[in-house]
Design a protein around this motif. Sequence first.
Motif, short mmCIF file in Angstrom:
data_model
loop_
_atom_site.label_atom_id
_atom_site.label_comp_id
_atom_site.label_asym_id
_atom_site.label_seq_id
_atom_site.Cartn_x
_atom_site.Cartn_y
_atom_site.Cartn_z
N SER A 440 23.61 -2.66 2.61
CA SER A 440 24.47 -1.50 2.85
C SER A 440 24.39 -1.14 4.33
N ASP A 441 25.54 -1.27 5.05
CA ASP A 441 25.55 -1.03 6.49
C ASP A 441 26.48 0.14 6.79
N ILE A 442 26.08 0.98 7.76
CA ILE A 442 26.86 2.15 8.13
C ILE A 442 28.02 1.75 9.03
N ARG A 443 29.20 2.34 8.76
CA ARG A 443 30.38 2.15 9.61
C ARG A 443 30.64 3.46 10.38
N ASP A 530 31.09 5.93 7.36
CA ASP A 530 31.37 5.14 6.16
C ASP A 530 30.33 4.03 6.04
N VAL A 531 30.38 3.30 4.93
CA VAL A 531 29.45 2.18 4.71
C VAL A 531 30.20 1.00 4.15
N GLY A 532 29.59 -0.17 4.28
CA GLY A 532 30.03 -1.37 3.60
C GLY A 532 28.86 -1.91 2.80
N ILE A 533 29.10 -2.26 1.54
CA ILE A 533 28.02 -2.72 0.66
C ILE A 533 28.39 -4.08 0.11
N ARG A 565 26.33 -11.72 4.41
CA ARG A 565 27.67 -12.12 4.85
C ARG A 565 28.74 -11.32 4.09
N ILE A 566 28.53 -11.11 2.78
CA ILE A 566 29.51 -10.37 1.98
C ILE A 566 29.63 -8.94 2.50
N GLU A 567 28.50 -8.32 2.84
CA GLU A 567 28.55 -6.98 3.39
C GLU A 567 29.40 -6.95 4.65
N GLY A 568 29.30 -7.99 5.48
CA GLY A 568 30.10 -8.04 6.71
C GLY A 568 31.58 -8.19 6.45
N LEU A 569 31.95 -8.69 5.25
CA LEU A 569 33.37 -8.91 4.93
C LEU A 569 34.01 -7.68 4.29
N THR A 570 33.25 -6.62 4.07
CA THR A 570 33.81 -5.43 3.40
C THR A 570 34.76 -4.65 4.31
N LYS A 571 34.60 -4.78 5.61
CA LYS A 571 35.38 -3.97 6.55
C LYS A 571 36.87 -4.26 6.39
N GLY A 572 37.62 -3.21 6.09
CA GLY A 572 39.06 -3.33 5.93
C GLY A 572 39.47 -3.86 4.59
N VAL A 573 38.52 -4.19 3.69
CA VAL A 573 38.85 -4.74 2.37
C VAL A 573 38.48 -3.74 1.28
#
Length: 617
Positions: A440-443, A530-533, A565-573
């Motif tokens: 889980s990474d903060i945006r 925001d976050v991406g998980i 890698r999946i967490e990195g692909l959450t941005k904009g999706v």
Amino acid sequence: MAVADATMRGVRGTAALAVAFAAVAAVEILWLHLLQPLGNRLTDSLQRVQAARVAPDPQIVILDIDEASLGRMQEEAGRWPWPRAVYAELLPAVLAQQPKAVVFDILFTEKDSLRPDSDEAFAEVLRTSEIVYLPMVRLDPKDDPSGVPLREVADALGLKKTAAADPTAHASLLPPLALPPETWRTGTINYLEDADGVGRRYYVHHDLYGWQLFSLPARLAHDFGWGVPAQDSIRLSFRSGSGGFRHVSFADVFDDLKAQPRRRPVNEFRDAIVVIGTAASGLRDQRVTPLSSLYPGVEILATAIDNLKNARSMYETSTAWPAVLALLLIAATAAAFAAGAGPFLVGGALLAGCLLLLGASWFALQQLVVLSVFEPIVFAAAFYGLTALLSWRRERAARLHAVAMFGRFLNPEVVRRLVDRGETVESLSGRSCEVSVLFSDIRGFTSLSETRPPQEIVDLLNRYFSRQVAVVFRHGGTLDKFIGDCIMAFWGAPLNEPRHARRAVECALDMERELLAFRRELGEAGRDFDVGIGIHSGTAVVGFIGAEQKLDYTAIGDTVNLASRIEGLTKGVARVLVSADTAQACADADLHFISRGAFPVKGRARAVELFEPSVPR
């Protein structure tokens, strides 16, 4: 590792403690004997039970000057001590029945100055028989210089001259001086006490500067060819079954002399060894024995005669036996602890062993062998107790260490379950597990940090991470680490969790809700927060990794890399994306997955299809 080192220190400590206990046990058993009185008490208690089961020799009869005799004969003989004429009157009637021997347990050390004819009458009877034995006493050796010359009284006392006999030796003795020496068939009746004041032994002979002086029982053994033991003393085998030795009241026999016709059997003493003495408590001829604290002296004399006549005195094993046994018990207990056996298992085995030893001691006692097991059992039990205490302290330290280590990564309830199972750093390292890994990474954190003071940013992050970690713990996850403003967690280790994928996804959705609540608290400042998980399920190697100074419980492998890698692909999706493996593992869960297409992933030849989870409305 620290725990492994602690284990090795524990093994070495147990070995050192065992050596120390073994040394103390050897010194105590072979030299000090401080615990021997307690060991004697144990043997005494066993001997009391054993003695009640075995009857003494029926041919040894006690002609008892009991309380009834003292009362009934007062008119005839006066108060105690009686004139010797009483014995002169009784003895011929007893001898007429042809006993094997008549043994007095009454000292005749002073002449009766008021009734010299009484002493002479007794002496005259003694001259007519060679089977009447009289007692004497060995006095304090410190008075020997003023005692009688042994060379002059050797024949009268039956002294045995050895090659080491000192012809000038004197000894302090108390023979039957009231009677002429030609009537002395004598031996000592000294009571031999142990250090605790309990009489368990009887002299065979006294070594008087190379002259051997028989005890009264040994004198009988010598004269009748029973065999005289070579040792100075024997350990008595007391026998009290069926009421003990047969007692006949002195007054009954004396009164029967005048009865016409005679009422008593004419052969009741035939072939018997008649011991004349007193069991009356008022005359205070009572001693402490294993059977009683008020045991009649005449019974002790009869027991010694019984033991020599029937060759059934007790045999005592060498003092080396309990010392060796103590060493073996301590060594076996130490080996069990060193092998990793638990205190309850070791204690149970030791208890069983001690019970077997007590059983063996009891069985040996039936064979007239004294096995000293008390001191070995005491030292083994003390060693076990101290070692178990130290083991508990080491285990407690290990538990506290485990709590400190696991508490950084796991829910306290999970920590408790791990500690209760006895898990350690070593036991939880290097495992290959099926897990689900969450990143889980903060945006939008950069724009927020540009408008806020540093301390406020730190406080904000701490508040956010605290809330999200609580969510991870609530769903049973393991917090792996913080990587900057990123959280890594996984499910499936250290506790096995078959539903690890479902719990990871449910946690992600809960983290999303927690995020939205946190943004509302921030107001306008949290608009871009925001976050991406990202979640992926698969096989990973899990364990404590790092240096001894700093260990982290973490998961490594391709599964971890793909989740990142999946967490990195959450941005904009989507805020939460999971792999197809994770979605398939949640097939039986009340979750809904929407395919967001296939995405190329670094290090993978084929694109990875990703799904957005949600809870059906």
